[in-house]
Design a protein around this motif. Structure first.
Motif, PDB file in Angstrom:
ATOM      1  N   GLY A  42       1.001   3.935  -2.801  1.00  0.00           N
ATOM      2  CA  GLY A  42       0.824   5.364  -3.056  1.00  0.00           C
ATOM      3  C   GLY A  42       1.819   6.577  -3.536  1.00  0.00           C
ATOM      4  O   GLY A  42       1.697   7.540  -4.036  1.00  0.00           O
ATOM      5  N   LEU A  68      -5.263   4.754  -2.104  1.00  0.00           N
ATOM      6  CA  LEU A  68      -4.407   4.479  -0.803  1.00  0.00           C
ATOM      7  C   LEU A  68      -3.346   4.902   0.147  1.00  0.00           C
ATOM      8  O   LEU A  68      -3.357   3.670   0.780  1.00  0.00           O
ATOM      9  CB  LEU A  68      -3.136   4.515  -2.622  1.00  0.00           C
ATOM     10  CG  LEU A  68      -2.980   3.587  -3.324  1.00  0.00           C
ATOM     11  CD1 LEU A  68      -2.510   4.395  -4.745  1.00  0.00           C
ATOM     12  CD2 LEU A  68      -3.133   2.146  -3.565  1.00  0.00           C
ATOM     13  N   ALA A  93      -0.218  -3.750  -8.057  1.00  0.00           N
ATOM     14  CA  ALA A  93      -1.724  -3.603  -7.350  1.00  0.00           C
ATOM     15  C   ALA A  93      -2.429  -5.477  -8.508  1.00  0.00           C
ATOM     16  O   ALA A  93      -2.823  -5.647  -7.633  1.00  0.00           O
ATOM     17  CB  ALA A  93      -2.260  -2.279  -7.943  1.00  0.00           C
ATOM     18  N   LEU A 143      -3.190  -6.580  -1.287  1.00  0.00           N
ATOM     19  CA  LEU A 143      -3.652  -4.841  -1.155  1.00  0.00           C
ATOM     20  C   LEU A 143      -5.342  -4.910  -0.634  1.00  0.00           C
ATOM     21  O   LEU A 143      -5.347  -4.267   0.374  1.00  0.00           O
ATOM     22  CB  LEU A 143      -3.708  -4.032  -2.681  1.00  0.00           C
ATOM     23  CG  LEU A 143      -4.232  -2.647  -2.685  1.00  0.00           C
ATOM     24  CD1 LEU A 143      -3.305  -1.791  -1.320  1.00  0.00           C
ATOM     25  CD2 LEU A 143      -4.330  -2.619  -4.122  1.00  0.00           C
ATOM     26  N   ARG A 190      -6.057   3.034   1.932  1.00  0.00           N
ATOM     27  CA  ARG A 190      -5.701   1.457   2.570  1.00  0.00           C
ATOM     28  C   ARG A 190      -4.356   1.861   3.835  1.00  0.00           C
ATOM     29  O   ARG A 190      -3.815   0.445   4.093  1.00  0.00           O
ATOM     30  CB  ARG A 190      -5.553   0.729   1.461  1.00  0.00           C
ATOM     31  CG  ARG A 190      -6.154   0.483   0.491  1.00  0.00           C
ATOM     32  CD  ARG A 190      -6.978   0.167   0.705  1.00  0.00           C
ATOM     33  NE  ARG A 190      -7.326  -1.355   0.952  1.00  0.00           N
ATOM     34  CZ  ARG A 190      -8.330  -1.852   1.761  1.00  0.00           C
ATOM     35  NH1 ARG A 190      -9.528  -0.591   1.785  1.00  0.00           N
ATOM     36  NH2 ARG A 190      -8.137  -2.936   1.875  1.00  0.00           N
ATOM     37  N   LEU A 245      -9.591   1.878  -7.399  1.00  0.00           N
ATOM     38  CA  LEU A 245      -8.042   0.845  -7.463  1.00  0.00           C
ATOM     39  C   LEU A 245      -7.625   1.056  -9.232  1.00  0.00           C
ATOM     40  O   LEU A 245      -6.978   1.142 -10.146  1.00  0.00           O
ATOM     41  CB  LEU A 245      -7.233   0.782  -6.861  1.00  0.00           C
ATOM     42  CG  LEU A 245      -7.390   1.067  -5.745  1.00  0.00           C
ATOM     43  CD1 LEU A 245      -6.212   0.201  -4.519  1.00  0.00           C
ATOM     44  CD2 LEU A 245      -7.039   2.531  -5.667  1.00  0.00           C
ATOM     45  N   ALA A 301       0.932  -1.507  -0.259  1.00  0.00           N
ATOM     46  CA  ALA A 301      -0.069  -0.335  -0.268  1.00  0.00           C
ATOM     47  C   ALA A 301       1.292   1.425   0.101  1.00  0.00           C
ATOM     48  O   ALA A 301       0.427   2.172  -0.840  1.00  0.00           O
ATOM     49  CB  ALA A 301      -0.967   0.034   1.397  1.00  0.00           C
TER      50      ALA A 301
END
Length: 383
Positions: free
Chosen positions: A210, A311, A373, A380, A314, A269, A206
């Motif tokens: 990000g 993100l 991802a 994730l 997350r 996402l 994560a």
């Protein structure tokens, strides 16, 4: 949503304004302090590095203290740095105040993110993050242009005074709205246990995603001005409007993500990330068309901050076992991207890719994030 979240967002707005407004003040500041523009630019670099380093350090130092005391201390130090900056004629002193204010900003944001996550039900962290990040996006819409206009009219020092004064209502709000007690589980996990969470696949993934998305965002955003001037030749007068347009889009993006990121993060996402990638490509190809440029700048603001804030949410979910340090991990991911993005954008410009080189960089970074991802989707979104 608790009113305390909006008080924290006010402080984030003030700090975000200070972080971003300096770009428009550098020429006047350099002339006043008798340094070159390049040397004055160290103020921006020092602030960014201070944010990256300061988040985990400040969070570790303050992890067992009541959040209100930490937030107030960081905000008051931040205000004091701007008072000193407003009166000094010594560039090294001003540089030192920027480093110290960055540490205070990083500590504040790290504690604010961790605190915000505890002020709402466990399944609404995304809403809390969106409210805080709205403070940053509003800084790009109103704070930064306002600071630039104030600096042009009354001098760069007045903008520093204005930031210091804006800290006062934020501090009063925090005193009234944030409880004077720890909001984390008691006893909190040992620091070694919380730091150990950094090697867990879910949190590491994560944070990496990000940082990649934010790096792409800042690679493009930092160099929008030469695109506006050199591509469609709209002229310098259009630059503030384009930046504000991006800021409005970013506010819309975090607002939408705040409603979707808790319950539908995979959709945000997957769909938002794909559209973000295609949008960077479209912007690079259509930057010479004024109407397309303006529309895409707004759209990319929506998508970049919508995906980015999801993100960061997350990160907070993945750091559930690091309640006092999770906010610093989110802050570090944000600012690693903010530091790396402009550097990569500069490299793209120097390789001869033209004014849109940083936008292509954003597309590549977004593609890397999407690929990672997709490969690690279960890590994730699981748990």
């Amino acid at each position: 949503m608790p009113f305390a979240l909006f008080l924290l967002a006010l402080a984030v707005f003030v700090m975000g304004t200070s972080e971003f407004m300096l770009a428009g003040l550098l020429p006047a500041l350099a002339a006043d302090l008798d340094v070159t523009i390049g040397v004055a630019g160290l103020l921006t670099s020092a602030f960014a590095i201070g944010m990256v380093v300061g988040a985990p350090l400040m969070a570790a130092f303050a992890r067992r203290l009541p959040p209100r005391a930490v937030l107030l201390s960081c905000l008051l130090v931040f205000a004091a740095c701007h008072v000193i900056g407003a009166v000094t004629d010594d560039f090294p002193v001003l540089l030192a105040t920027r480093v110290l204010s960055a540490l205070a900003n990083a500590g504040f944001l790290a504690v604010a993110l961790a605190t915000a996550a505890t002020l709402v039900p466990s399944d609404r962290k995304g809403r809390a993050v969106a409210i805080l990040l709205a403070g940053t996006t509003l800084a790009t819409i109103a704070g930064v242009p306002g600071g630039a206009l104030l600096g042009a009219a009354a001098g760069w020092r007045v903008t520093f005074w204005a930031i210091a004064l804006l800290c006062i209502p934020a501090a009063l709000g925090i005193m009234r709205g944030i409880p004077n007690r720890s909001v984390h589980p008691s006893p909190a996990p040992r620091l070694r246990v919380e730091l150990g969470q950094l090697v867990t696949p879910r949190l590491l993934l994560a944070m990496t995603l990000g940082a990649l998305i934010n790096a792409g965002t800042f690679a493009a955003f930092t160099f929008l001005a030469p695109i506006v001037i050199g591509g469609p030749r709209l002229g310098e007068a259009w630059v503030p409007l384009v930046l504000v347009l991006f800021g409005v889009g970013s506010f819309v993006g975090v607002s939408i993500a705040g409603r979707l990121s808790d319950r539908h993060p995979g959709t945000v996402l997957a769909v938002g990330g794909a559209l973000l990638f295609l949008g960077w490509i479209a912007l690079a190809l259509l930057a010479s068309e004024p109407a397309a440029l303006l529309a895409l700048v707004f759209l990319q603001g929506v998508l970049a901050f919508g995906v980015g804030s999801t993100l960061i949410t997350r990160v907070l979910y993945a750091a559930a076992n690091a309640p006092t340090m999770g906010g610093s991990y989110a802050t570090a991911a944000l600012n690693l991207g903010a530091v790396a993005g402009p550097v990569l954008g500069i490299l793209a410009l120097e390789t001869g890719a033209g004014d849109v080189g940083p936008v292509w960089t954003a597309a590549v970074l977004t593609a890397l994030a999407l690929g990672l991802a997709a490969l690690r989707r279960r890590d994730l979104l699981g748990g």
